[in-house]
Design a protein around this motif. Structure first.
Motif, PDB file in Angstrom:
ATOM      1  N   CYS A   1      -0.486  10.868  -3.856  1.00 13.90           N
ATOM      2  CA  CYS A   1      -1.362  10.571  -2.671  1.00 13.90           C
ATOM      3  C   CYS A   1      -1.762  12.161  -2.087  1.00 13.90           C
ATOM      4  O   CYS A   1      -1.143  13.168  -2.539  1.00 13.90           O
TER       5      CYS A   1
ATOM      6  N   ASN B   1       0.682  -0.883   0.085  1.00 17.22           N
ATOM      7  CA  ASN B   1      -0.010  -0.072   0.072  1.00 17.22           C
ATOM      8  C   ASN B   1       0.821   1.300   0.057  1.00 17.22           C
ATOM      9  O   ASN B   1       2.014   0.986   0.188  1.00 17.22           O
ATOM     10  N   THR B   2       0.292   2.252  -0.213  1.00 12.39           N
ATOM     11  CA  THR B   2       1.158   3.519  -0.662  1.00 12.39           C
ATOM     12  C   THR B   2       1.733   3.842   0.781  1.00 12.39           C
ATOM     13  O   THR B   2       2.959   4.264   0.742  1.00 12.39           O
TER      14      THR B   2
ATOM     15  N   PHE C   1       4.504  10.595  -4.729  1.00  9.74           N
ATOM     16  CA  PHE C   1       3.729   9.135  -4.371  1.00  9.74           C
ATOM     17  C   PHE C   1       2.309   9.278  -4.800  1.00  9.74           C
ATOM     18  O   PHE C   1       1.354   8.311  -4.592  1.00  9.74           O
TER      19      PHE C   1
ATOM     20  N   GLN D   1      -1.958  11.842   3.627  1.00 15.57           N
ATOM     21  CA  GLN D   1      -1.383  10.433   3.911  1.00 15.57           C
ATOM     22  C   GLN D   1       0.167  10.487   4.323  1.00 15.57           C
ATOM     23  O   GLN D   1       0.574   9.641   5.001  1.00 15.57           O
TER      24      GLN D   1
END
Length: 155
Positions: free
Chosen positions: A37, A5-6, A35, A41
């Motif tokens: 995102c 996952n990120t 990334f 995050q």
């Protein structure tokens, strides 16, 4: 194919940089772009995976020239380090936070793998979860362990 996952990718990226440097400074927006995102995050990863329990200090400055500085805690004196770890929590501690402390003690060579695994078993929810005082009992145990390790380190 290996799926990550990120958050895992961000953590791995930052830890890779920290292998070569004791301190890094990042810009939240630049990391989010890298990334693909949202900036929150990046905050999540920093706040949950780069804690003092895991051996990092984090400083942030907001604004146009803002940054997030992540620094590996320098451990030169086990006694002092153990005292600092003991001050991270008071009368209660979650299983997750206690696990992080024991993991860090193992990584720093203060505990052997076997000792760490035994301690993880003793403080596990599966053992202490039967008590309404689970987090308090875990904190009492961990305080006693850290004090004992600190005492033995002074010899």
């Amino acid at each position: 194919m290996n799926h990550h996952n990120t958050s895992d990718l961000i953590e791995a990226y930052l830890k890779k940089i920290l292998e070569d440097s004791e301190t890094i400074e990042i810009r939240r927006a630049e990391m989010a772009n890298l990334f693909n995102c949202v900036p929150s995050q990046i905050n999540y990863v920093i706040n949950t995976r780069f804690t003092i329990q895991r051996g990092y200090t984090v400083e942030s400055k907001r604004g146009g020239g803002g940054y997030i500085r992540i620094e590996k805690v320098k451990i030169t004196d086990n006694h002092h380090y153990l005292e600092e770890m003991n001050q991270l929590f008071d009368e209660t501690i979650s299983e997750k936070d206690a696990y992080a402390i024991i993991q860090k003690l193992y990584e720093e060579g203060i505990l052997s793998k076997r000792e760490g695994n035994l301690l993880l078993t003793v403080i596990a929810k599966s053992v202490l979860g039967r008590s309404p005082y689970e987090n308090r009992t875990r904190a009492d145990l961990l305080h006693a362990i850290l004090e004992r390790l600190s005492y033995e380190d002074r010899k």
